[in-house]
Design an enzyme around this catalytic site. Structure first.
Site, PDB file in Angstrom:
ATOM      1  N   HIS A 114       0.814  -1.294   0.000  1.00 60.08           N
ATOM      2  CA  HIS A 114      -0.083   0.006  -0.093  1.00 60.08           C
ATOM      3  C   HIS A 114       0.831   1.273  -0.087  1.00 60.08           C
ATOM      4  CE1 HIS A 114      -3.195  -3.019   1.047  1.00 60.08           C
ATOM      5  NE2 HIS A 114      -4.020  -1.806   0.582  1.00 60.08           N
ATOM      6  N   GLY A 115       2.124   1.122   0.471  1.00 60.03           N
ATOM      7  CA  GLY A 115       2.907   2.449   0.365  1.00 60.03           C
ATOM      8  C   GLY A 115       4.320   2.185   1.058  1.00 60.03           C
TER       9      GLY A 115
END
Lengths: 349, 493
Positions: free
Chosen positions: B325-326
């Site tokens: 996700h990041g």
């Protein structure tokens, strides 16, 4: 398919949407609303892209809200023949935009910098949020965003109900004025007739606002609220010197490329002007700034023709006064500051 | 371009017209492919080259993997493909993060190393299309399905604009067969697609952007200690915002595909009505959780090598899922928390009869990252509702790490949520609190009501006038919100 509700539902939806939107448009027009534009980063970026027009055909304006209200763009453009590119941002410090233009080697034109002391000589990060956001949008804008902007312009130029600041869901909900808990900072809400925006980014107050004492007092109250909220003393000492230095570096860069820069202190009146004089004495701020920059400047109180304005809410000019101000501003530019325009040659006295 | 923009409206109208003109199927597919490239290039044209590179390499490598008989050569091809795909993802998405961590590490050992901060722009959707092409490569290596015969079909599979930038993450067998034969939407599909598109835009524009984004941003961007009510409202606002934003995108994608006659898999099934955390992952970002299950958890050994190894595999899957996700340690902690929750749930299940129940009801459609949904959890009892609320509570705690920019902010938020802080900042207006409360309560109630069904199923059973009325309200609220076309949160992932 025969039992499916989707076809009939789709038709009903279309009818309801068309009827509702048409009625809504008629209603807001009957209430006196005209088309207005969302002064968002897309509109700002559209104007920012125009600064590369030839220097003898355009003038760029940066600053805070005053120059947006006080410069009547149609008057300026018809008198000078120049395209007025309005890059000022409401409630903000223009220095980031000045630095951006200074750092752009392709900008070599005429630049007018509007100075509202409380914003210009401010080190608050809040006051540079809008300019930085606009600059980022300009730098990053995608082809899709450019197309959306053009399509949105088509709609905004036709439909009065498209008015995010006044008629959107959040704007209408904000008008409920619900009581907040103690300590909550409530962003003040301006009357709907203050601060309408044209496509050229000129702002104006409606005639009704000018004659509506309650609405004018409401805005005066908002200025008082902001003044009370500002707890820090006006910037001075090394911080002030640093601001002068940053501005000088930027101005010198533009001048070195053949650009012209002029600083202007646009009118304010009443308690607002009194407060500005108290907080930001001219000799300590304005005079020191322009003496260090060595570029033409204009302080409204030095010119009787523009020193007398009574701003309806003490800080911005009404439309008729903006036209008077703009005409006198052009006269001073050409006759006293040596600026040349296509329609008006310089006549320095 | 984003679905919630006027550019997309114009683009989509042109696409619908082109797709319904009497062209050959091949011409229509070329139209769709070109349109998909335009859709993508409308962000940042140069990044289209990456997409082409990824497509062409994976098409030919995939075919070679399937046909090559030499085991060593097959392994070399697989490794090259994985390095190519994941290398690109690592460079663009994790380059700065890796360098930053490396710098901190070597400085810890006394080296004075301060490299210039890399200025890497993340290509939109790279995490999504990398996973799409990766699953093809792995499938070809395992010979799980036939290689795609035509480069045109493969390019369209990777690039098809509804799913390209934020999913649903599709597998070749889900989409490629749909390109092999001519198709256009029936009137029913078109109308259902338009309804889903309207619903998705309503979720994104009205609920996520117009109603919830501001309270969430106000609270999460605050400096200094917070008031407990504000902290909770901020977290609940983000909880709603992230759902409406991402599920809104998926709903738009499914709707747009349906208007063109294609079917994309569901990506969200009312996750805030989940009972337990494995149920949550059956309902939240389903195509990612299924991907992680099939291409990470199971290859790691899944639950085949004993309980300890199962727990280890589970945690690794969730940690990497978090990192997907990041590029920030906060996302890793978010994944770790979910891994921990799943551990706890498995321990509880181990000592309860639920495990037994799970084994007795198997429906392939309901298999999520962690297997089948226990039949007992399908019923809407008060007990299950309370369990769903407990799950929702713990999910909200994880969102703190997902949204907070750093650990300091996350800790500040958690402290405010669970302790009383004298003189904590009071940030949110009464209106914001009402908006968040009403929307989140309705959101949870709606999820609970809908948890065992689908929106189109319910719509099809409605009287036409009621459906038309609801549809019109969605559109009118969409117009009234007057939100500009802001990006979807998941575009940054």
């Amino acid at each position: 398919m025969t039992n499916s509700p989707f076809s009939k539902a789709g038709i009903l939806m279309l009818v309801l949407v068309i009827v509702s939107l048409t009625s809504w448009e008629c209603y807001v027009r009957s209430k006196g609303f005209e088309t207005s534009y969302d002064d968002n980063p897309a509109l700002w970026a559209d104007k920012r892209a125009d600064v590369y027009e030839p220097a003898d055909q355009s003038t760029v304006f940066i600053g805070s809200s005053r120059i947006k209200f006080d410069l009547d763009i149609p008057t300026f453009e018809s008198a000078t023949g120049d395209h007025a590119i309005q890059l000022a941002c409401v409630g903000s410090n223009p220095i980031p935009i000045l630095e951006n233009l200074a750092a752009d080697p392709d900008f070599k034109g005429k630049l007018v910098v509007d100075v509202t002391e409380v914003l210009f000589f401010s080190t608050s990060p809040h006051n540079v949020e809008t300019p930085l956001k606009n600059l980022k949008y300009y730098k990053d804008r995608t082809p899709a965003q450019r197309v959306s902007f053009q399509l949105n312009h088509l709609l905004e130029s036709q439909l009065a109900f498209i008015d995010k600041d006044r008629l959107s869901m959040n704007a209408e909900l904000g008008n409920l004025h619900l009581h907040d808990r103690p300590g909550v900072f409530g962003e003040p809400i301006f009357p709907v007739e203050f601060g309408r925006v044209r496509f050229n980014r000129q702002e104006y107050m409606t005639d009704h606002f000018v004659t509506d004492t309650a609405a004018r007092n409401q805005v005066k109250g908002i200025w008082a609220f902001f003044a009370k909220m500002s707890k820090d003393p006006p910037v001075s000492g090394p911080k002030l010197d640093s601001i002068f230095n940053v501005v000088k570096i930027a101005v010198d860069k533009i001048k070195a490329r053949g650009g012209q820069v002029l600083f202007v202190r646009t009118p304010s009146s009443g308690e607002f002007l009194f407060g500005e004089k108290m907080g930001y004495p001219r000799e300590k701020y304005w005079d020191k700034l322009v003496s260090q920059l060595q570029c033409p400047s204009l302080y409204f109180l030095d010119y009787p023709a523009i020193a007398h304005f009574e701003c309806p809410e003490n800080s911005h000019l009404s439309q008729p006064d903006a036209i008077l101000f703009t005409n006198e501003f052009i006269r001073i530019l050409t006759q006293e500051k040596g600026w040349k325009f296509r329609n008006l040659p310089a006549v320095v006295k | 371009m984003v679905f919630n923009s006027l550019t997309f409206v114009a683009f989509f109208i042109v696409m619908l017209i082109l797709h319904n003109l009497p062209f050959s199927w091949k011409v229509k597919k070329i139209n769709l492919l070109l349109a998909s490239y335009i859709f993508y290039a409308a962000w940042n044209p140069p990044f289209i080259l990456l997409l082409w590179l990824s497509t062409v390499i994976d098409f030919f490598v995939g075919r070679a993997l399937y046909t090559q008989e030499n085991k060593h050569k097959r392994k070399v091809l697989l490794v090259l493909s994985l390095i190519g795909n994941l290398g690109m993802l690592c460079f663009f998405k994790y380059g700065g993060f890796l360098l930053e961590n490396f710098t901190q590490l070597v400085n810890l050992f006394g080296m004075d190393f301060h490299p210039a901060k890399p200025n890497i722009i993340l290509p939109a959707g790279i995490s999504f299309y990398t996973f799409t092409t990766l699953c093809y490569t792995v499938d070809m290596y395992k010979r799980k399905s036939e290689p795609v015969k035509k480069l045109l079909d493969f390019s369209l599979f990777v690039t098809f604009f509804p799913h390209l930038v934020a999913g649903p993450i599709v597998r070749p067998p889900q989409l490629v067969p749909q390109f092999e034969t001519a198709r256009s939407a029936t009137r029913q599909q078109l109308l259902q697609g338009l309804l889903l598109l309207s619903l998705g835009l309503f979720m994104k524009v009205v609920l996520a952007d117009s109603m919830l984004a501001s309270p969430a941003d106000t609270v999460f961007n605050a400096h200094g200690p917070l008031n407990t009510l504000d902290a909770w409202m901020g977290v609940l606002a983000f909880s709603g915002q992230i759902f409406f934003d991402f599920a809104g995108y998926s709903t738009c994608a499914i709707g747009v595909a349906s208007c063109l006659g294609f079917v994309l898999p569901d990506n969200f099934l009312y996750p805030y009505a989940a009972i337990g955390f494995s149920d949550f992952w059956r309902r939240w970002h389903i195509t990612l959780s299924a991907w992680l299950r099939d291409y990470l958890y199971i290859p790691l050994g899944g639950n085949r090598n004993g309980r300890f190894r199962t727990y280890f595999n589970l945690m690794i899957t969730m940690l990497l899922g978090g990192l997907w996700h990041g590029a920030n340690w906060t996302f890793v902690v978010w994944g770790a928390l979910h891994g921990f929750y799943l551990w706890m749930e498995k321990i509880v299940q181990h000592f309860s009869t639920l495990k037994q129940a799970a084994m007795t009801s198997v429906s392939s459609a309901e298999i999520g990252v962690l297997g089948v949904l226990p039949g007992e959890l399908k019923t809407k009892t008060v007990r299950n509702f309370l369990l769903a609320m407990v799950t929702f509570f713990f999910i909200n705690v994880t969102w703190v790490f997902f949204r907070a920019p750093d650990f300091h902010s996350a800790w500040q938020m958690l402290t405010a949520m669970f302790t009383h802080i004298p003189n904590g900042q009071v940030l949110l207006s009464t209106l914001s609190i009402i908006k968040v409360s009403v929307i989140v309560i309705l959101l949870v109630a709606f999820h609970w009501m809908m948890r065992n069904t689908r929106v189109l199923t319910v719509a099809a059973k409605m009287p036409w006038w009621l459906l038309g009325l609801i549809w019109a309200v969605l559109i009118l609220l969409l117009v009234w919100s007057q939100e500009s076309s802001s990006s979807f949160i998941y575009f940054q992932f």
